[in-house]
Design an enzyme around this catalytic site. Structure first.
Site, PDB file in Angstrom:
ATOM      1  N   SER A  86     -21.010  32.482  16.670  1.00  0.00           N
ATOM      2  CA  SER A  86     -20.318  31.496  15.845  1.00  0.00           C
ATOM      3  C   SER A  86     -20.449  30.102  16.462  1.00  0.00           C
ATOM      4  O   SER A  86     -21.568  29.630  16.685  1.00  0.00           O
ATOM      5  CB  SER A  86     -18.862  31.925  15.659  1.00  0.00           C
ATOM      6  OG  SER A  86     -18.240  31.207  14.620  1.00  0.00           O
ATOM      7  N   HIS A 251     -17.837  38.790  10.211  1.00  0.00           N
ATOM      8  CA  HIS A 251     -18.184  37.731  11.159  1.00  0.00           C
ATOM      9  C   HIS A 251     -18.003  38.169  12.618  1.00  0.00           C
ATOM     10  O   HIS A 251     -18.776  37.772  13.477  1.00  0.00           O
ATOM     11  CB  HIS A 251     -17.324  36.502  10.864  1.00  0.00           C
ATOM     12  CG  HIS A 251     -17.697  35.295  11.669  1.00  0.00           C
ATOM     13  ND1 HIS A 251     -18.978  34.792  11.707  1.00  0.00           N
ATOM     14  CD2 HIS A 251     -16.948  34.497  12.480  1.00  0.00           C
ATOM     15  CE1 HIS A 251     -19.008  33.727  12.495  1.00  0.00           C
ATOM     16  NE2 HIS A 251     -17.801  33.535  12.981  1.00  0.00           N
TER      17      HIS A 251
END
Length: 269
Positions: A86, A251
């Site tokens: 990320s 994610h």
């Protein structure tokens, strides 16, 4: 900036540096670090304004890249495989572009070299803005227990998995006896636009094509962070990049599908 870090494995083995994402810390990657440490020398860092690393008034990718460069110098790391998730993936991409001679391999987990303000992706910004506003409220309220904080965040965010992840940042300050956050909530809120938009195609286009080191992108099948269109841009920037999808993962793919994620890492490394 002198970053906090954890270390796994044996010196004189291939070095791996793991860079966490927004709201994360080295602690979230300990399981991965310990497994990789069986064969490699692994450093897990806390980025600025996160975990146990120092807070700072600035939070942008140039600063985080400089922090990582200082870390390499401090620990005399000549070359390493860098894994970034990320926000940490964007730090890793920018660091690799700035210091290609320091990169053995580059592994990016569920983020694209993309301005997430573009097109329909403003939702990413507003989602993170809401998370940080909720954490600000946690700091203001004088909650008696972690359970109270958990209940409050569940009402605010309506995502049990996300709440459990965020609670790792909550601790009771020994001096004030009040609950606080390890992440620097106010600074991250003020610099959120830079976190969401930075390290995009325009940042890297003067270096394209990047062929200095092998690159792997690992995406979660259920995550919106790497679209089919993003994959085309990735291939323009890194023509030889591999892109692997982890099924039934969002994610936080390293926590949701740990075995499949580890398999992907080990095959590439």
């Amino acid at each position: 900036m002198k970053l906090f870090y954890r270390e796994e494995g044996k010196v004189n083995k291939q070095t791996i540096v793991i860079v966490h994402g927004l709201y994360g810390s080295s602690d979230n990657w300990l399981t991965v670090g310990k497994k990789l440490g069986r064969k490699h020398h692994v450093y897990l860092i806390d980025q600025r304004n996160h975990g146990r690393s120092p807070n700072a008034e600035e939070h942008n990718y140039q600063d985080m890249t400089n922090d990582l460069a200082d870390f390499f110098e401090e620990h005399q790391i000549e070359k390493a495989t860098v894994i970034g998730h990320s926000m940490g993936g964007k730090t890793a991409m920018f660091f690799a572009a700035e210091y290609p001679e320091k990169i053995d391999k580059l592994i990016i987990a569920d983020i694209a070299p993309k301005d997430y303000f573009e097109l329909q992706d403003k939702g990413q910004y507003y989602q993170h803005q809401h998370i940080l506003e909720s954490l600000k409220e946690v700091r203001k309220h004088q909650f008696d227990t972690r359970e109270d904080i958990s209940d409050f965040l569940k009402l605010k965010l309506d995502n049990k998995g996300l709440v459990l992840f965020l609670l790792k940042n909550v601790y009771r300050n020994k001096e004030t006896k009040k609950f606080d956050c390890r992440i620097n909530v106010d600074v991250l809120y003020d610099h959120l636009d830079e976190v969401i938009s930075g390290v995009n195609y325009r940042w890297l286009e003067d270096r394209i094509p990047i062929l200095n080191y092998p690159v792997l992108f690992i995406k979660g099948e259920q995550s919106p962070y790497i679209s089919k269109e993003d994959e085309k841009k990735i291939k323009e920037i890194y023509p030889e990049a591999q892109i692997t999808t982890i099924p039934d993962a969002g994610h936080w793919l390293h926590a949701e599908q740990p075995k499949l994620f580890m398999d992907a890492l080990e095959r590439f490394i």
